[in-house]
Design a protein around this motif. Structure first.
Motif, PDB file in Angstrom:
ATOM      1  N   SER A 460       0.838  -1.199   0.000  1.00 40.42           N
ATOM      2  CA  SER A 460       0.000   0.000   0.000  1.00 40.42           C
ATOM      3  C   SER A 460       0.874   1.251   0.000  1.00 40.42           C
ATOM      4  O   SER A 460       1.923   1.297   0.662  1.00 40.42           O
ATOM      5  CB  SER A 460      -0.912   0.007   1.231  1.00 40.42           C
ATOM      6  N   PRO A 461       0.465   2.299  -0.717  1.00 39.32           N
ATOM      7  CA  PRO A 461       1.216   3.565  -0.660  1.00 39.32           C
ATOM      8  C   PRO A 461       1.051   4.302   0.668  1.00 39.32           C
ATOM      9  O   PRO A 461       1.748   5.292   0.908  1.00 39.32           O
ATOM     10  CB  PRO A 461       0.615   4.372  -1.817  1.00 39.32           C
ATOM     11  N   LEU A 462       0.145   3.817   1.516  1.00 40.79           N
ATOM     12  CA  LEU A 462      -0.030   4.442   2.822  1.00 40.79           C
ATOM     13  C   LEU A 462       1.226   4.234   3.663  1.00 40.79           C
ATOM     14  O   LEU A 462       1.743   3.121   3.784  1.00 40.79           O
ATOM     15  CB  LEU A 462      -1.238   3.838   3.546  1.00 40.79           C
ATOM     16  N   SER A 463       1.743   5.301   4.246  1.00 39.93           N
ATOM     17  CA  SER A 463       2.984   5.222   5.020  1.00 39.93           C
ATOM     18  C   SER A 463       2.801   4.382   6.279  1.00 39.93           C
ATOM     19  O   SER A 463       1.819   4.528   7.021  1.00 39.93           O
ATOM     20  CB  SER A 463       3.449   6.628   5.406  1.00 39.93           C
ATOM     21  N   ALA A 464       3.764   3.525   6.524  1.00 39.11           N
ATOM     22  CA  ALA A 464       3.754   2.726   7.749  1.00 39.11           C
ATOM     23  C   ALA A 464       3.957   3.591   8.991  1.00 39.11           C
ATOM     24  O   ALA A 464       3.734   3.123  10.114  1.00 39.11           O
ATOM     25  CB  ALA A 464       4.849   1.656   7.684  1.00 39.11           C
ATOM     26  N   MET A 465       4.347   4.843   8.800  1.00 42.51           N
ATOM     27  CA  MET A 465       4.542   5.737   9.941  1.00 42.51           C
ATOM     28  C   MET A 465       3.223   6.041  10.652  1.00 42.51           C
ATOM     29  O   MET A 465       3.219   6.522  11.787  1.00 42.51           O
ATOM     30  CB  MET A 465       5.201   7.041   9.490  1.00 42.51           C
ATOM     31  N   TRP A 466       2.090   5.776   9.989  1.00 42.24           N
ATOM     32  CA  TRP A 466       0.808   5.936  10.658  1.00 42.24           C
ATOM     33  C   TRP A 466       0.636   4.914  11.786  1.00 42.24           C
ATOM     34  O   TRP A 466      -0.222   5.102  12.665  1.00 42.24           O
ATOM     35  CB  TRP A 466      -0.336   5.810   9.651  1.00 42.24           C
ATOM     36  N   LEU A 467       1.426   3.867  11.765  1.00 44.34           N
ATOM     37  CA  LEU A 467       1.380   2.889  12.860  1.00 44.34           C
ATOM     38  C   LEU A 467       2.041   3.410  14.130  1.00 44.34           C
ATOM     39  O   LEU A 467       1.869   2.822  15.206  1.00 44.34           O
ATOM     40  CB  LEU A 467       2.078   1.596  12.426  1.00 44.34           C
ATOM     41  N   VAL A 468       2.784   4.509  14.010  1.00 44.62           N
ATOM     42  CA  VAL A 468       3.506   5.050  15.159  1.00 44.62           C
ATOM     43  C   VAL A 468       2.545   5.480  16.262  1.00 44.62           C
ATOM     44  O   VAL A 468       2.793   5.238  17.452  1.00 44.62           O
ATOM     45  CB  VAL A 468       4.397   6.238  14.724  1.00 44.62           C
ATOM     46  N   LEU A 469       1.427   6.115  15.896  1.00 43.14           N
ATOM     47  CA  LEU A 469       0.505   6.627  16.915  1.00 43.14           C
ATOM     48  C   LEU A 469      -0.048   5.529  17.815  1.00 43.14           C
ATOM     49  O   LEU A 469       0.090   5.606  19.046  1.00 43.14           O
ATOM     50  CB  LEU A 469      -0.627   7.411  16.251  1.00 43.14           C
ATOM     51  N   PRO A 470      -0.687   4.467  17.267  1.00 44.40           N
ATOM     52  CA  PRO A 470      -1.191   3.427  18.172  1.00 44.40           C
ATOM     53  C   PRO A 470      -0.086   2.727  18.961  1.00 44.40           C
ATOM     54  O   PRO A 470      -0.286   2.373  20.125  1.00 44.40           O
ATOM     55  CB  PRO A 470      -1.918   2.447  17.236  1.00 44.40           C
ATOM     56  N   LEU A 471       1.090   2.553  18.335  1.00 43.85           N
ATOM     57  CA  LEU A 471       2.190   1.909  19.051  1.00 43.85           C
ATOM     58  C   LEU A 471       2.711   2.780  20.187  1.00 43.85           C
ATOM     59  O   LEU A 471       3.041   2.272  21.267  1.00 43.85           O
ATOM     60  CB  LEU A 471       3.318   1.578  18.076  1.00 43.85           C
ATOM     61  N   ALA A 472       2.788   4.087  19.958  1.00 39.63           N
ATOM     62  CA  ALA A 472       3.253   4.993  21.008  1.00 39.63           C
ATOM     63  C   ALA A 472       2.281   4.997  22.185  1.00 39.63           C
ATOM     64  O   ALA A 472       2.696   5.017  23.356  1.00 39.63           O
ATOM     65  CB  ALA A 472       3.413   6.405  20.449  1.00 39.63           C
ATOM     66  N   ILE A 473       0.993   4.978  21.895  1.00 40.79           N
ATOM     67  CA  ILE A 473       0.001   4.943  22.975  1.00 40.79           C
ATOM     68  C   ILE A 473       0.098   3.625  23.734  1.00 40.79           C
ATOM     69  O   ILE A 473       0.012   3.584  24.964  1.00 40.79           O
ATOM     70  CB  ILE A 473      -1.415   5.144  22.403  1.00 40.79           C
ATOM     71  N   ALA A 474       0.309   2.527  22.994  1.00 45.27           N
ATOM     72  CA  ALA A 474       0.468   1.222  23.647  1.00 45.27           C
ATOM     73  C   ALA A 474       1.682   1.227  24.572  1.00 45.27           C
ATOM     74  O   ALA A 474       1.641   0.689  25.686  1.00 45.27           O
ATOM     75  CB  ALA A 474       0.611   0.123  22.598  1.00 45.27           C
ATOM     76  N   GLY A 475       2.782   1.844  24.125  1.00 44.03           N
ATOM     77  CA  GLY A 475       3.979   1.923  24.969  1.00 44.03           C
ATOM     78  C   GLY A 475       3.747   2.731  26.223  1.00 44.03           C
ATOM     79  O   GLY A 475       4.202   2.364  27.312  1.00 44.03           O
ATOM     80  N   ALA A 476       3.034   3.857  26.099  1.00 41.53           N
ATOM     81  CA  ALA A 476       2.724   4.668  27.283  1.00 41.53           C
ATOM     82  C   ALA A 476       1.872   3.867  28.265  1.00 41.53           C
ATOM     83  O   ALA A 476       2.050   3.969  29.487  1.00 41.53           O
ATOM     84  CB  ALA A 476       2.000   5.947  26.862  1.00 41.53           C
ATOM     85  N   GLY A 477       0.950   3.048  27.731  1.00 39.25           N
ATOM     86  CA  GLY A 477       0.151   2.205  28.612  1.00 39.25           C
ATOM     87  C   GLY A 477       0.998   1.188  29.350  1.00 39.25           C
ATOM     88  O   GLY A 477       0.839   0.990  30.559  1.00 39.25           O
ATOM     89  N   GLN A 478       1.934   0.554  28.629  1.00 47.43           N
ATOM     90  CA  GLN A 478       2.824  -0.412  29.285  1.00 47.43           C
ATOM     91  C   GLN A 478       3.671   0.237  30.366  1.00 47.43           C
ATOM     92  O   GLN A 478       3.949  -0.369  31.401  1.00 47.43           O
ATOM     93  CB  GLN A 478       3.739  -1.053  28.242  1.00 47.43           C
ATOM     94  N   ALA A 479       4.099   1.473  30.128  1.00 45.22           N
ATOM     95  CA  ALA A 479       4.923   2.177  31.112  1.00 45.22           C
ATOM     96  C   ALA A 479       4.166   2.400  32.415  1.00 45.22           C
ATOM     97  O   ALA A 479       4.781   2.613  33.464  1.00 45.22           O
ATOM     98  CB  ALA A 479       5.385   3.517  30.547  1.00 45.22           C
TER      99      ALA A 479
END
Length: 571
Positions: A460-479
Motif C-alpha cells: 500500500s502507498p499508505l505510510s507505515a509511519m501511521w502505525l507510530v501513533l497506536p504503538l506509542a500509545i500502547a507503549g505509554a500504557g505499558q509504562a
C-alpha cells in the motif's frame, strides 16, 4: 551514593514520599554502588533478547519459508515461552539458590543461545533452500525437522536465560535497598534499561540482520550478552545476596491442607480459642515480613483461620513447637496465604492487556510489510516497528519518574498508588487498539481503491509511519501498568515470595502471548478476517474486538481495585 539507609540506627519507618534516595550508610553490601553493574547486566540481556526476537517473524518468513500468519503465531508461542519461563526461575531462586546465582547462570545461557542463533544463520546446512525470487509461498522448500530443531535449540536456551534472569534481575536489584522509594526508582530504571536495550535490539540489530547479514546481527547480540554477564560478575563483591528461603509454596500448601483438615472445627469467637504464633522464644516463620507479632488472624477469608487454631495434639507443651505441621500453621503463614489470595483477582485483570499486546505486536509487523516503509531514503525494517513501543515506554518512564510523579506529589501530597498506575495503563491500551483499528481500516481502503485485494505482495502507498501513533500509545500504557503491577506484587506479597511476586508479571505476559495465539486461531477458524493475504484481511475487526474486550475488562479491574485494601502501602 553507596547505600540507602540512615546513619542514625535504627531509623523509623517512613512513607514512600518521606524516604531519602541518597542517605549515606556504613553497610559494606548493597546500595547504589551496585546499580552500574546491574544496569549493564540488564542492558546486555535486553539487547540479546531483542536481537533474537524482534525480527523473528521476518527470519521465519525469509529464511525458513514459513507462511506469514504461521510465523506470527510461532513468534507468539516463543514470546510466551520467554515470558512464562521467569516464573520457574523465580521459584528456583526463592526455594533453592537465591536470585544472584540463578541470574549469573541464566546469563551464561543467553550467551550460548546467541551463539546457536549465529550458527543457524551462518551454516547453510541449518537452513532450507532459499525461496526463488518471485515464487509463491507454496512453491518454496519447507524447513525440515532438523532445520527447525536447530532453531528451537537456540530458542530453548534463550527461554532458559529469560527464566532465570529477566525478573530475578529486578528482584536482585530491589534486594540491595531498604527504602521503598529506592526500590520504586530501581523498578522504574529496570524497565527503562530493559526497554532501551530492546530498542537497540529492534533497530541496530534488526538493521544489521536485514541489510548486512543475519549472522552478524546475532553475533553482535551475543557479544552484548557476554558484556552483560561480565559486568554482573564484576559487581559480585558489592551485592547483598539474600539466601533462599526454602520452598515458598510449602507454607502456603500447609495452610490450605490444615484449614481443610480442620473444616469441622468450630472457629467461632470464643475466649478459649487460641491461635498459634510459633514456638516460644522465637517465630517458627522466619519469613514473617514486616507485620509485627500477630496473635490472631484477620477476619477476611475466615475459613483459613482454622489452620492457625490450636487443637489437642497440635503443639508441644514444653516449647510450643508444632507436632503436626500439616495440621497447624502460624498466624503469619495464614496471613501470607491471604495476601496471595487478595492479589489474584487484580492480577487476573492484566491478562487481557497482555493478550491485546501480543496480538498487536505481531500483526503490526505484518501490517508494516504491506505498507510503505520509506522514511526519506531509508526503508524501515518491518521488525523494527516494535521500537516505537519500546521508545514510548522509555520516554514515558522517564517522564513519570522525573515529571509526572513529582508534579502529582506537589498537587496531592503523595505519589500515585500502584493501582492508579495500572488503571491508567488500561485506558491507554484501549485507546491504542482503537487507533490501530482505524489505521488498518485506512490501509485496506487504499488496497480496495487500487483493486489489489488478490495480490499478497502488493504494498500500500499508505505510510507505515501511521502505525507510530497506536504503538506509542500502547507503549505509554505499558509504562504505567507493567511497572505498577511489579511494584504492587513486590509490595504486597510475603517476603518469602518476593522473587515469585515479580515473576507474576511474567505469567501475565506469557498467558497473553499464548492466549493471543489461541485467539488468532479461533478467529481464523470462525471468520474470514485473517487469510494469509494481508491485502484481503479484515484485521481492523480483530482490533475492534480486542478494544471491546479490554473495555469490559477495565470494568472488572475497577471493581477489583475498589474492593482491594493495601496491606503494605509505602513499606
Amino acid at each position: 551514593m553507596e547505600g540507602n539507609g540512615s546513619q542514625e540506627p535504627p531509623p523509623p519507618r517512613q512513607s514512600v514520599d518521606g524516604e531519602s534516595l541518597q542517605q549515606p550508610t556504613h553497610r559494606r553490601k548493597g546500595g547504589w554502588i551496585t546499580f552500574p553493574f546491574l544496569a549493564v547486566a540488564m542492558f546486555g540481556l535486553g539487547i540479546a533478547r531483542g536481537g533474537a526476537t524482534s525480527n523473528l517473524v521476518v527470519y521465519l518468513v525469509k529464511k525458513y519459508n514459513v507462511p506469514r500468519v504461521d510465523a506470527a503465531q510461532i513468534s507468539s508461542i516463543v514470546l510466551g515461552c520467554l515470558s512464562l519461563a521467569p516464573v520457574g526461575g523465580a521459584i528456583i531462586a526463592d526455594a533453592f539458590f537465591g536470585s544472584y546465582p540463578v541470574v549469573a547462570v541464566s546469563m551464561a545461557f543467553s550467551v550460548m543461545s546467541l551463539i546457536m542463533f549465529t550458527l543457524t544463520a551462518s551454516l547453510h546446512g541449518l537452513l532450507p533452500a532459499p525461496c526463488p525470487p518471485g515464487a509463491a509461498g507454496a512453491t518454496c522448500a519447507p524447513a525440515s525437522t532438523g532445520h527447525m530443531a536447530a532453531l528451537y535449540a537456540a530458542v530453548f536456551m534463550l527461554c532458559a536465560s529469560a527464566g532465570g534472569a529477566r525478573f530475578n534481575q529486578a528482584t536482585l536489584g530491589a534486594s540491595q535497598f531498604d527504602a521503598a522509594a529506592d526500590r520504586d526508582v530501581l523498578f522504574n530504571w529496570y524497565f527503562v534499561f530493559f526497554n532501551a536495550s530492546s530498542i537497540i535490539g529492534s533497530t541496530v540489530i534488526v538493521y544489521l540482520q536485514d541489510n548486512v547479514s543475519w549472522a552478524l546481527g546475532y553475533g553482535v547480540s551475543g557479544a552484548a550478552s557476554l558484556v552483560g554477564l561480565a559486568a554482573l560478575l564484576l559487581g559480585t563483591r558489592y551485592y547483598r545476596r539474600p539466601p533462599a528461603q526454602g520452598s515458598p509454596f510449602t507454607g502456603l500448601a500447609r495452610v490450605a491442607v490444615a484449614a481443610i483438615r480442620k473444616r469441622n472445627v468450630n472457629a467461632a469467637t470464643s475466649e478459649e480459642m487460641r491461635f498459634y504464633c510459633g514456638p516460644r522464644g522465637g517465630h517458627a516463620d522466619d519469613n514473617a515480613g514486616d507485620v509485627a507479632d500477630l496473635t490472631a488472624p484477620s477476619d477476611s477469608f475466615s475459613f483459613l483461620n482454622r489452620a492457625a487454631l490450636i487443637t489437642d495434639g497440635d503443639v508441644t507443651a514444653a516449647d510450643g513447637s508444632a507436632l503436626r505441621p500439616w495440621r497447624i500453621c502460624t498466624v503469619q503463614q495464614v496471613e501470607d496465604f491471604k495476601a496471595v489470595l487478595r492479589i489474584m483477582p487484580l492480577w487476573s485483570t492484566s491478562i487481557a492487556l497482555s493478550v491485546a499486546l501480543g496480538t498487536q505486536i505481531n500483526f503490526t509487523v505484518l501490517q508494516a510489510l504491506a505498507m510503505d516503509r520509506a522514511l526519506g531514503r531509508f526503508t524501515v525494517p518491518a521488525g523494527s516497528m516494535i521500537v516505537v513501543i519500546l521508545t514510548s515506554i522509555v520516554v514515558s518512564l522517564v517522564l513519570i519518574d522525573r515529571v509526572l510523579h513529582p508534579l502529582w506529589r506537589r498537587l496531592t501530597g503523595h505519589t500515585p498508588t500502584p493501582l492508579q498506575r495500572i488503571g491508567t495503563g488500561h485506558v491507554l491500551a484501549i485507546v491504542s487498539l482503537a487507533a490501530a483499528g482505524a489505521v488498518d481500516r485506512w490501509r485496506m481502503a487504499t488496497v480496495r481503491a487500487h483493486g489489489e485485494e488478490g495480490h499478497p505482495q502488493w504494498v500500500s502507498p499508505l505510510s507505515a509511519m501511521w502505525l507510530v501513533l497506536p504503538l506509542a500509545i500502547a507503549g505509554a500504557g505499558q509504562a504505567h501498568y507493567f511497572p505498577g503491577g511489579v511494584m504492587l506484587y513486590f509490595q504486597e506479597f510475603p517476603r518469602s515470595l518476593k522473587n515469585t511476586s515479580t515473576g507474576l508479571a511474567a505469567v501475565i505476559i506469557a498467558l497473553g502471548f499464548y492466549l493471543s495465539t489461541a485467539l488468532v486461531g479461533v478467529v481464523r477458524r470462525t471468520t474470514a478476517w485473517l487469510p494469509n493475504n494481508m491485502n484481503a484481511s479484515k484485521l481492523e475487526n480483530v482490533y475492534w474486538l480486542l478494544a471491546v474486550l479490554l473495555t469490559i475488562n477495565f470494568g472488572y479491574f475497577l471493581l477489583c481495585a475498589k474492593l482491594y485494601k493495601y496491606q503494605n502501602l509505602g513499606k
